[in-house]
Design a protein around this motif. Structure first.
Motif, PDB file in Angstrom:
ATOM      1  N   ARG A 198      47.870  20.103  22.749  1.00 33.29           N
ATOM      2  CA  ARG A 198      47.618  20.994  23.751  1.00 33.29           C
ATOM      3  C   ARG A 198      47.993  20.768  25.188  1.00 33.29           C
ATOM      4  O   ARG A 198      48.817  21.529  26.075  1.00 33.29           O
ATOM      5  N   SER A 230      41.456  27.294  35.198  1.00 34.26           N
ATOM      6  CA  SER A 230      41.855  27.711  33.510  1.00 34.26           C
ATOM      7  C   SER A 230      41.328  29.792  34.786  1.00 34.26           C
ATOM      8  O   SER A 230      40.535  29.793  35.335  1.00 34.26           O
ATOM      9  N   CYS A 231      41.992  29.851  32.991  1.00 34.23           N
ATOM     10  CA  CYS A 231      41.772  31.733  32.883  1.00 34.23           C
ATOM     11  C   CYS A 231      40.111  31.948  32.766  1.00 34.23           C
ATOM     12  O   CYS A 231      39.559  33.140  33.245  1.00 34.23           O
ATOM     13  N   ILE A 254      46.608  32.967  38.079  1.00 34.31           N
ATOM     14  CA  ILE A 254      46.778  33.235  36.749  1.00 34.31           C
ATOM     15  C   ILE A 254      46.459  34.771  36.078  1.00 34.31           C
ATOM     16  O   ILE A 254      45.037  35.499  37.163  1.00 34.31           O
ATOM     17  N   ASN A 274      39.643  26.818  27.958  1.00 32.72           N
ATOM     18  CA  ASN A 274      39.265  28.046  26.290  1.00 32.72           C
ATOM     19  C   ASN A 274      40.094  27.288  25.216  1.00 32.72           C
ATOM     20  O   ASN A 274      39.845  27.091  24.363  1.00 32.72           O
TER      21      ASN A 274
HETATM   22 FE1  SF4 Z   1      46.757  30.419  31.339  1.00 35.88          FE
HETATM   23 FE2  SF4 Z   1      45.219  28.579  30.083  1.00 35.88          FE
HETATM   24 FE3  SF4 Z   1      44.707  31.105  30.664  1.00 35.88          FE
HETATM   25 FE4  SF4 Z   1      46.822  31.205  28.767  1.00 35.88          FE
HETATM   26  S1  SF4 Z   1      44.651  30.348  28.480  1.00 35.88           S
HETATM   27  S2  SF4 Z   1      46.609  32.031  30.532  1.00 35.88           S
HETATM   28  S3  SF4 Z   1      47.985  28.923  29.951  1.00 35.88           S
HETATM   29  S4  SF4 Z   1      45.087  29.017  31.787  1.00 35.88           S
END
Ligand code: SF4
Ligand code: MIC
Length: 651
Positions: free
Chosen positions: A384, A296-297, A99, A378
């Motif tokens: 979603r 996720s990020c 990511i 997040n």
């Molecule tokens: Fe990726 Fe989710 Fe982060 Fe957006 S919020 S960059 S979709 S991991």
């Protein structure tokens, strides 16, 4: 008067204006990032502007949202992105590298640098003292071309951290606590600057978890000082030369102050379907859970997955629950594998995925109907996940692991097994795949741009018309997200480089008939409540309504990034009061009474609308001179092209 850290970084990069709260400034951009959902438009715009070389120190192009390449269109996008990065001088992180925020952090983030990213979680970099701001792809395209980035000087909020986190409370709980206290719109036009004695108790990684999710507060960005812990992190990253010490002046003056006693924080969870719907985990414990996703990020780093692996080591995921771990980078995957943790996760019944955003936007692991999904992500906006009536909870990796073990939402302090809070140890140094997976500009492999058949031209809007009228095409409530306007799920995202096709999905989740009605009406308005356009940075949420002929959005208030995207694509962001909002019905004929061109160009701050030829109301246009020029020209692309043409003629 002493300066905040935010002021110092802004002042170091100031190229236009004065640093006064609320005033617009232009700043020089050191670094940019984009990904596979935003990068295609950004590079097509870069091309359409006739730019020929990236001018910033570091420009990054990542492929992280659609790594499963479910369709040739996505593979074509990835190939185009590689060719664009190589042609114009950006680094390219291949699909599967991870990511963007995590990969950029591992390899390029540096304290004191400005980073402009075509993704709303760009503020992740703030955990390492870099000023990261999310924006639309067009702003990234012009920044890559060397143009300044414009923003209103935000208010700077001092988030004073005291004490230390207790066992089982994590960095995720710190940001969930802020969301519990405040709201998803509290942070609009604000920077959250973290100070106080509690800062040094947080590792560099934990800081990035907090700054990442400051986005959910609506903040422009969040930033931590760069100190001894940051220095140690850069040493482990084997980039010690990128470290510089940064701190606010001791007598810095802030616009506001929030105090958080870390010692009082307990495990928290955000309930469906808004990130600020936060309660202590114990308040909802016992709810049966069908799916647990770690990644996720926000929480997909090595340091996030390590505690999960330790908690599951020698144990088993509950049989009713599916558990997936998707690391945020291949480097994290490789380190977990080399250190034996992947095997433990697998043995416990976890499905270990490639490094991807994937499920975070409903691309894979879509929850079953009537099911509960617990995620370390997040955002939990309704739908979603790819399932319209979903029930998504957001929490820390530790709560997710406890939940995976019991099959029901569980505060890890209540586990009836003998287990201590695992925490994480930093590896001595970060090792891994980045080097082989990142193609630097001097390693470019393509000979020019490679476009597949789905990659269309960037649509252009005509200059603003003097008379604007049409129906109120859709009336929407508060907190409409860009996920409502253009979802990021797979069947939609394959068209990110093809606006005519993508626009067919516009606001479909709110009203199936919207796109067809808008196209037929040939001009009209959107009406919304507070905080319109919150969430992601995707400029397609402005570009597609523009393509369908929407002239303006009448909303009680706007989210920051979306408002600038509307301006960039020549749509008027007009503010209305509550009474006007209540009075307008969908289908009403709206006409802007003023000559729109005159009103915009002369700096008029209010305009009059006439509804159904029966009543009138005053609407606000909060835009500065630069933004008004964009509106008049039909958006930033035609405006910038014209500027380049004029410069050419005068040369
Ligand atoms: Fe990726 Fe989710 Fe982060 Fe957006 S919020 S960059 S979709 S991991
Ligand atoms: C998101 O988390 O919603 C995304 C997908 O990363 C978006 C980017 C996009 O939709 O292009 C974001 O956060 O900006």
């Amino acid at each position: 008067m002493g300066r905040t850290l935010t002021e110092k970084i802004l002042a170091d990069h100031l190229v236009d204006g004065d640093i006064e709260t609320g005033e617009e400034i232009g700043i020089a951009v050191d670094q940019t990032i984009a990904h596979d959902l935003t990068g295609t438009m950004a590079w097509l715009q870069f091309e359409a502007l006739g730019l020929d070389e990236v001018q910033v120190e570091v420009a990054g192009q990542h492929c992280d949202h659609q790594t499963y390449q479910p369709d040739f269109k996505v593979s074509d996008d990835h190939r185009f992105l590689r060719s664009a990065a190589g042609t114009y001088g950006a680094y390219f992180a291949r699909p599967g590298t991870g990511i963007l925020h995590q990969v950029h952090k591992e390899n390029f983030t540096a304290p004191g640098k400005t980073l402009i990213g075509a993704d709303s979680h760009t503020p992740t970099a703030g955990g390492l003292g870099s000023l990261g701001i999310g924006t639309g792809g067009l702003d990234v395209a012009t920044a890559m071309g060397g143009a300044p980035f414009y923003l209103d000087v935000p208010e700077v909020v001092n988030v004073r951290l005291e004490g230390e986190l207790s066992a089982w409370a994590t960095a995720k709980d710190v940001i969930l606590e802020l969301l519990r206290r405040y709201s998803v719109k509290f942070g609009v036009d604000k920077v959250f600057e973290y100070t106080g004695p509690g800062v040094e108790s947080l590792s560099a990684h934990e800081r990035t978890v907090i700054t990442n999710m400051g986005t959910e507060l609506g903040a422009t960005t969040s930033v931590f000082p760069s100190d001894e812990r940051t220095k140690a992190f850069f040493q482990r990253l084997e980039r010690p030369e990128d470290y510089v010490e940064l701190a606010p002046d001791p007598d810095a003056e802030y616009d506001d102050e929030i105090v958080v006693d870390l010692g009082e924080i307990e495990p928290l969870i955000s309930c469906p379907s808004m990130p600020d719907n936060v309660v202590p985990v114990r308040e909802v414990s016992g709810i049966a859970v069908d799916q647990v996703l770690v990644g996720s990020c926000t929480n997909g780093a090595y340091e996030d997955i390590l505690p999960v692996a330790k908690m599951l080591d020698g144990r088993e995921v509950a049989k009713r629950t599916e558990a997936v771990v998707a690391p945020a980078s291949k480097q994290a995957s490789e380190m977990l594998a080399r250190n034996g943790f992947t095997a433990e996760l697998m043995a416990a019944g976890v499905n270990v995925s490639e490094a991807t955003c994937g499920a975070c936007i409903g691309a894979g692991h879509v929850p079953a109907s009537d099911s509960v999904s617990v995620r370390t992500f997040n955002r939990n906006f309704e739908g979603r996940s790819g399932m319209e009536e979903d029930a998504v909870y957001l929490c820390s990796p530790e709560v997710a692991a406890a939940t995976a073990l019991t099959g029901e939402i569980t505060d890890p302090r209540d586990l009836d097994i003998d287990i201590e809070a695992p925490g994480f140890e930093y590896p001595e140094r970060y090792i891994g795949a980045s080097e082989s997976d990142i193609i630097m500009p001097d390693e470019a492999v393509d000979d020019g741009l490679v476009k597949g058949p789905n990659i269309d031209e960037v649509p252009l809007k005509d200059p603003l018309g003097a008379t604007l009228g049409g129906p109120a095409l859709l009336k929407m409530p508060d907190n409409i997200t860009t996920d409502h306007v253009i979802p990021a799920t797979q069947e939609v995202s394959v068209y990110r480089s093809n606006v005519p096709k993508l626009s067919e999905f516009t606001l479909k989740r709110v009203d199936e008939t919207f796109a067809a009605r808008a196209a037929e009406a040939d001009g009209g308005f959107l009406v919304a409540g507070e905080n319109y356009g919150q969430g992601s940075s995707r400029e397609h949420a402005a570009l597609c309504p523009m393509y369908l002929g929407v002239h303006a959005v009448l909303a009680q208030s706007f989210a920051r990034i979306h408002k600038s995207n509307l301006l960039n694509f020549g749509l008027l962001p007009l503010t209305i009061d509550e009474a006007t909002y209540e009075r307008i019905d969908q289908g009403d004929e709206i006409e802007i009474v003023d000559d729109a061109v005159d009103a915009v160009e002369s700096g008029q701050e209010t305009l009059t609308i006439r509804v159904d030829d029966e009543w009138e109301a005053t609407v606000g246009l909060d835009a500065n001179e630069r933004e008004r020029d964009l509106l008049a020209a039909g958006g930033k692309l035609p405006h910038t092209r014209q500027q380049f043409a004029d410069a050419g003629e005068n040369a």
